[in-house]
Design an enzyme around this catalytic site. Structure first.
Site, PDB file in Angstrom:
ATOM      1  CG  HIS A 101       0.889 -13.378   3.522  1.00  0.00           C
ATOM      2  ND1 HIS A 101       0.280 -12.304   4.087  1.00  0.00           N
ATOM      3  CD2 HIS A 101       2.181 -13.024   3.316  1.00  0.00           C
ATOM      4  CE1 HIS A 101       1.161 -11.318   4.218  1.00  0.00           C
ATOM      5  NE2 HIS A 101       2.329 -11.719   3.748  1.00  0.00           N
ATOM      6  CG  ASP A 104      -2.707 -13.874   5.243  1.00  0.00           C
ATOM      7  OD1 ASP A 104      -2.004 -14.042   6.246  1.00  0.00           O
ATOM      8  OD2 ASP A 104      -2.440 -13.046   4.343  1.00  0.00           O
ATOM      9  CD  GLU A 232       5.632  -5.325   0.655  1.00  0.00           C
ATOM     10  OE1 GLU A 232       4.780  -5.998   0.058  1.00  0.00           O
ATOM     11  OE2 GLU A 232       5.523  -5.015   1.849  1.00  0.00           O
ATOM     12  CD  GLU A 268       4.331  -1.968   3.879  1.00  0.00           C
ATOM     13  OE1 GLU A 268       4.166  -3.030   3.259  1.00  0.00           O
ATOM     14  OE2 GLU A 268       4.296  -1.885   5.112  1.00  0.00           O
ATOM     15  CG  ASP A 296       1.880  -3.532   0.357  1.00  0.00           C
ATOM     16  OD1 ASP A 296       1.109  -3.774  -0.587  1.00  0.00           O
ATOM     17  OD2 ASP A 296       2.364  -4.422   1.082  1.00  0.00           O
ATOM     18  CG  ASP A 307       6.272  -2.255   8.903  1.00  0.00           C
ATOM     19  OD1 ASP A 307       5.858  -1.189   8.429  1.00  0.00           O
ATOM     20  OD2 ASP A 307       6.226  -3.338   8.306  1.00  0.00           O
ATOM     21  CG  ASP A 309       2.247  -2.397   8.639  1.00  0.00           C
ATOM     22  OD1 ASP A 309       2.997  -1.780   7.869  1.00  0.00           O
ATOM     23  OD2 ASP A 309       2.321  -3.631   8.823  1.00  0.00           O
ATOM     24  CG  ASP A 339       0.949  -4.405   4.380  1.00  0.00           C
ATOM     25  OD1 ASP A 339       0.439  -4.801   5.444  1.00  0.00           O
ATOM     26  OD2 ASP A 339       2.030  -4.840   3.948  1.00  0.00           O
TER      27      ASP A 339
HETATM   28  C1  XUL Z   1       5.619  -6.809   6.037  1.00  0.00           C
HETATM   29  C2  XUL Z   1       4.824  -6.605   4.822  1.00  0.00           C
HETATM   30  C3  XUL Z   1       4.159  -7.832   4.266  1.00  0.00           C
HETATM   31  C4  XUL Z   1       4.115  -7.857   2.777  1.00  0.00           C
HETATM   32  C5  XUL Z   1       3.565  -9.133   2.207  1.00  0.00           C
HETATM   33  O1  XUL Z   1       6.180  -5.664   6.536  1.00  0.00           O
HETATM   34  O2  XUL Z   1       4.687  -5.513   4.348  1.00  0.00           O
HETATM   35  O3  XUL Z   1       2.898  -7.912   4.796  1.00  0.00           O
HETATM   36  O4  XUL Z   1       3.372  -6.819   2.271  1.00  0.00           O
HETATM   37  O5  XUL Z   1       4.242 -10.240   2.649  1.00  0.00           O
HETATM   38 CO    CO Z   2       3.623  -4.789   2.724  1.00  0.00          CO
END
Ligand code: XUL
Ligand code: CO
Length: 439
Positions: A101, A104, A232, A268, A296, A307, A309, A339
């Site tokens: 991003h 970032d 996304e 994702e 992702d 989430d 992740d 991600d």
């Molecule tokens: C949030 C997410 C983000 C996107 C990019 O859940 O997945 O990090 O991948 O903005």
């Molecule tokens: Co993402």
């Protein structure tokens, strides 16, 4: 040039028998599968936000992560150190891409002008590294959700000044993505959704989101950005209801606003499960609509409703995901972006390597199994047989729209003793197990 991860050398492939946590057991980048190397098939990417910005902070406690750049206090020096660390980590892991991003890579300043100047400084540094490194940018994106100005959304904010600010941010992020040779540009609707319909003009918000994306398409043409635009989907978090709920919702949205030719999907895994779908369901929905773009890579915890992740270590998920990728003809501009974040308890710098290695191995194994499944086509044959009734007779008349309800009623009156056959789900699940266990 400083070395941040001094106790880690270039990660090598040692094969299944290895118990070295800093070696690949399945990911052998140069191994050829169906005419392409594993590296070309999988197109891994490191996510800047989790790996270089993540601290392990959660709503109940501060960050736990110990990082080799922790002693750097000046925000721009820190940003520069993270650029170095990114290239070191990607090169040591043999990960060919990274994603970021805008916020970032360079910290926000007190004015937009100054923020953009900071971005330019960091982009110049990344460009410098790219001259001697083979690591490339898979995609860039905008963080239009973190700053308090986005409290009510970005392009769907009720405040037009926020719409304008977000537009300027995407404009700049597209420019730097182009400058760094980024192959895609991602739109994740961070706070594009609502908390309550009592204060929300949903029609205006959706129309504005459509307008915003249309402006992005126009601007890409203007500056000659040829990368793929990706949306996304995610159903909730941070807002109660996110407009890009899931792939099917986004397909409808794109068609409503005439954007379906300009966008593809970045799917994702954890977002799929939050939407009460499987990862494979989302990938297949994108594929059959001609909108599959990128992934992702992560996984959620099915006992938790948010989430998380996590790094992907579920072999069933990676197998079925790679099966879909193969069915979609493989990645073109897309790839597998981790991600994913290390758990709060995995706070040592080396955990960043262990985690990526585990994810890369799990996808490598998934690729191998999926490739075998796709080439032997046993599941395809079973599916073909299951739908054989549409190949001839009344089924073929339905498919070719040669019949309507009157003709179908006439047919049904003469054929009302229906015989079905078993779906044999357990046989198929056993077959899948065999593929995974015997490969
Ligand atoms: C949030 C997410 C983000 C996107 C990019 O859940 O997945 O990090 O991948 O903005
Ligand atoms: Co993402």
């Amino acid at each position: 040039m400083s070395e941040f991860f001094k106790n880690v050398d270039k990660i090598k492939y040692e094969g299944k028998g290895s118990d070295n946590p800093l070696a690949f057991k399945y990911y052998n980048p140069d191994e050829v599968i169906g005419g392409k190397t594993m590296k070309e098939h999988l197109r891994f990417a490191v996510a800047y936000w989790h790996t270089f910005q993540g601290t392990g902070k959660d709503p109940f406690g501060d960050g736990t992560a110990l990082r080799p750049w922790d002693n750097i206090t000046d925000p721009m020096d820190l940003a520069k150190a993270k650029v170095e660390a990114n290239f070191e980590l990607c090169e040591k892991l043999g990960v060919p891409f990274f994603c970021f991003h805008d916020r970032d890579i360079a910290p926000e300043a007190s004015t937009l002008r100054e923020t953009n100047k900071r971005l330019d400084e960091i982009v110049a540094l990344i460009k410098e590294y790219m001259k001697t490194s083979s690591v490339k940018l898979l995609w860039g994106t905008t963080n239009a959700f973190g700053n308090p100005r986005f409290v009510h959304g970005a392009s769907t904010s009720p405040n037009a000044d926020v719409f304008a600010f977000a537009a300027s941010q995407v404009k700049k992020a597209m420019e730097i993505t182009l400058e760094l040779g980024g192959q895609n540009y991602v739109f994740w609707g961070g706070r594009e959704g609502y908390e309550t319909l009592l204060n929300t003009d949903m029609k205006l918000e959706l129309d504005n989101m459509g307008r915003f994306l249309g402006m992005a398409v126009d601007y890409a043409k203007e500056i000659g950005f040829k990368g793929q635009f990706l949306i996304e989907p995610k159903p909730k978090e941070p807002t109660k209801h996110q407009y890009d709920f899931d792939t099917a919702t986004v397909v409808g949205f794109l068609k409503t606003y005439g954007l379906e030719k300009s966008f593809k999907m970045n799917i994702e895994a954890n977002h799929a499960t939050l939407a009460a779908h499987t990862f494979q369901h989302e990938l297949m929905t994108a594929r059959i609509n001609g909108l599959f773009g990128s992934i992702d890579a992560n996984q959620g915890d099915l006992l938790l409703g948010w989430d998380t992740d996590q790094f992907p270590t579920n072999i069933y998920d990676t197998t079925m995901a790679m099966y879909e990728v193969i069915k979609a003809g493989g990645f073109t501009t897309g790839g597998l972006n981790f991600d994913s974040k290390v758990r709060r308890g995995s706070f040592e710098p080396t955990d960043l390597f262990y985690a990526h290695i585990a994810g890369m191995d799990t996808f490598a194994k998934g690729l191998k199994v999926a490739y075998k499944m796709a080439s032997e086509a046993k599941f395809d044959k079973i599916i073909e047989e299951r739908y054989a009734s549409y190949k001839s007779g009344i089924g073929s008349d339905i498919v070719n729209r040669k019949v309507g309800f009157k003709e179908l009623e006439k047919y049904a009156l003469e054929n009302d003793q229906i015989k079905n056959v078993s779906g044999r789900q357990e046989v198929l699940e056993g077959m899948l197990n065999n593929y995974i266990l015997n490969d």
